[in-house]
Design an enzyme around this catalytic site. Sequence first.
Site, PDB file in Angstrom:
ATOM      1  N   ASP A 309       0.732  -1.246   0.081  1.00 22.59           N
ATOM      2  CA  ASP A 309       0.008   0.027  -0.052  1.00 22.59           C
ATOM      3  C   ASP A 309       0.948   1.060  -0.026  1.00 22.59           C
ATOM      4  O   ASP A 309       2.178   1.172  -0.014  1.00 22.59           O
ATOM      5  CB  ASP A 309      -0.922   0.014   1.119  1.00 22.59           C
ATOM      6  CG  ASP A 309      -2.163   0.815   0.716  1.00 22.59           C
ATOM      7  OD1 ASP A 309      -2.006   1.762   0.032  1.00 22.59           O
ATOM      8  OD2 ASP A 309      -3.314   0.609   1.654  1.00 22.59           O
TER       9      ASP A 309
HETATM   10  C1  BGC Z   1      -4.964   3.123   0.097  1.00 26.19           C
HETATM   11  C2  BGC Z   1      -5.297   2.028  -0.733  1.00 26.19           C
HETATM   12  C3  BGC Z   1      -5.304   2.685  -2.015  1.00 26.19           C
HETATM   13  C4  BGC Z   1      -3.814   3.384  -2.203  1.00 26.19           C
HETATM   14  C5  BGC Z   1      -3.614   3.672  -3.647  1.00 26.19           C
HETATM   15  C6  BGC Z   1      -3.644   4.019   0.026  1.00 26.19           C
HETATM   16  O1  BGC Z   1      -3.548   5.086   0.839  1.00 26.19           O
HETATM   17  O2  BGC Z   1      -4.882   2.799   1.554  1.00 26.19           O
HETATM   18  O3  BGC Z   1      -6.643   1.488  -0.496  1.00 26.19           O
HETATM   19  O4  BGC Z   1      -5.506   1.591  -3.092  1.00 26.19           O
HETATM   20  O5  BGC Z   1      -3.750   4.381  -1.314  1.00 26.19           O
HETATM   21  O6  BGC Z   1      -4.303   5.095  -3.847  1.00 26.19           O
END
Ligand code: BGC
Length: 748
Positions: A309
């Site tokens: 993530d």
């Molecule tokens: C979130 C994810 C997301 C990623 C990309 C993160 O902050 O937890 O769910 O896919 O950002 O945008």
Amino acid sequence: MRHLYCLLFALFACSCVRAQSPTFSFLTAEQNEFVAAELRRLTLKQKAGQMTQVAVDLVFEGQTYVLTVPPVFSDERLNHVIGEREIGSILNVPSRSIPTPAEYREYIGKIQEKAMQTTGVPVLYGQDAIHGANYVRGSTLYAQPLGVAASFNTELATELASLTAYELKAASIPWNFSPAMDAGRHPAWPRTWECFGEDTYVNQQFGLAALRGYQGDGVNGKNNVVACLKHFTGYGATASGHDRTPAYLPERQLREYYLPQFQAAIDSGALTVMINSGEINGIPVHTSKRLLTDILRDEMGFEGLLVSDWQDVRYLYERHHVANDLKEAVRMAIDAGMDMSMTAVTTDFPDVVVELVQEGQLTEGRIDTSVARVLAVKVALGLYEQHLWEPEEFPEFGGQRFARKAQQSAEEAIVLLKNDGLPLPIDPEQRILVVGPTADNMRSLNGGWTYSWQGQEADRYLQDHNTIREAIQKQFPGRVTYAPGATMDSLQDVATALSLARESDIIVLCLGESSYTEDPGNINSLVLPSVQRRLFDELHAVGKPIVLVMAAGRPRLMTSMANRSRAVLFAPYPGPYGGDAIASVLAGRVNPSGRLPLTYPRHPNALVSYDHKATEARNGGYNPLFEFGYGLSYTDFVYSDLRLSSRVMNPQDTLEVSLRVTNEGQRAGKHSILLYTSDLVASVTPSVQRLRKFTKVHLEPGENEVITFRLTPADIAFIGRDDRPTTEPGTFRISIGNLTEEFDFEAR
Ligand code: BGC
């Protein structure tokens, strides 16, 4: 491009030194050979680049999140990110902008062209399109996942995902970071609405439905994209209810609530998975070899690409304090099983990978394993053949068919929780006051990931859509007055609201939340802010009937207000058509059919889920304001003739459970039927009930339908004392509405 495969295949078939390369069951033999050949062709630095994903802001002028408006593409930065760093994946939308498909086509075209010139490997571009292609201008937005779950309509979920895939592809985006299948077990968690509620089975069924829509019959289809299951796993188990805070999960809980939905989606061909940013039992999941390799790969059989993530490798030392520096963090995450780092805002990751290999801290074989997975997804998507799509080839983009589905998603998301003395539908002769901080904005209907991460631009981009106020004024022309009464933070001209209330017959009071997600959405109390409670009290004192509309992404406590309201609607981010849907329900043009995909708590300290243990219910411990699965209609659906095909189930058996559902009311309506089982005695304390099946029907007045569910022993299994799935002999109760029947499972 097919001939390129053949050429490389022939070249390397002649070579006597054959490097070991993983093979993928989702690729053909020829494609597997191609991946192996690519691995031999790429340098170590290029491989490290394939394991890296950065935000698209890095190829625009300015800094991440503070790009110029409109964003200015930078050839110099492109040259750095793709030309020099040879990075293989890009994510997100250029901040402070919402490009059209043509604009995406243009800048992704430049990125891909550079990548093909440099490494010859197309870039894998990913985005969070969680309720439609929410970062593409002119696309169609739908209800958020919690709203879709409230519909209990998985066919609808598949359709929405497939339309989302179409509109993503129109913008040349082939990878979607969705569905979130977290199972939000803490109602205050600010991402409750991003997944499908509190139940594992509901998350599994809607996750599978979305996966079918995104990936279709094959991810290389023109209208398909690769899905990304997230967030593996236990993300929704946060103990505090705050985002990215510790979860404590005994093995049995992990396997009962946080693996089954992922297993089902992996078995159904999900090609990518995202790692949970949080920690479980003191171990940040990004460093958990046990979860990411032993369980996800070896046990669950996941073959695809595992992406971190946002910035989570860096956070291992910046936030979690389990690594001394970036280098140690990178080694830990790769050792644990991560394939791609969503490094996001820096380009240092590939250098560190190269250093670690050169120092012998990581083997090149380990790098190859991850790079093969990245390449396998690119090959499965057909990106080597085609990595750009012409917007004109998607003539239905933003069209009527999509809008109708968006409207349906909004209508089926609305849950009618109370209708005492039947104030609804509202008599068209009545004078209506619309009031409250969520009555006249799009943020409260759409939530986060709406044109921006926090959704704060929703009102600007959704001007063509109706807020609750606008929609009610259109449904009841000439009968509606409006006063905000309060903003989210303070009371505002309550005197006007009160005087309008006195002149009205009914008050539609819209309370709830604005948009948010992740850390900015953390709250220290589920209780609705005092401003909203005060507004309610003042209006209630006027003595007119109140219809309370709770527009929110989680079950904000409203007990005393719901008790003093004549009707209550829950609108879990129904999307741009949410205002219309609410107004149509109030007017009776739409018969509400949503049901709660979560337990609506009554008290701040009684956050007990529907599938609690018997001991949790003692002494009034389980007494929610509204139960999971609750939802009213304007017609009466009556259940009868609950029948089992047998009173005994053996290990190989399928038990058929049938019942008749009759619409005994005066209106046509949709209705979801929920089947629960209860294991009466088990070696591990059983939940009082578990949802095992559901389906939705549409019935005209007087019409009936016989529904048949099929239960197998797997449906009544639980994680036993040995932490493995088990089915035990004993009596099981089936409950559908107020009907129950029992059968015995016999382990013969
Ligand atoms: C979130 C994810 C997301 C990623 C990309 C993160 O902050 O937890 O769910 O896919 O950002 O945008």
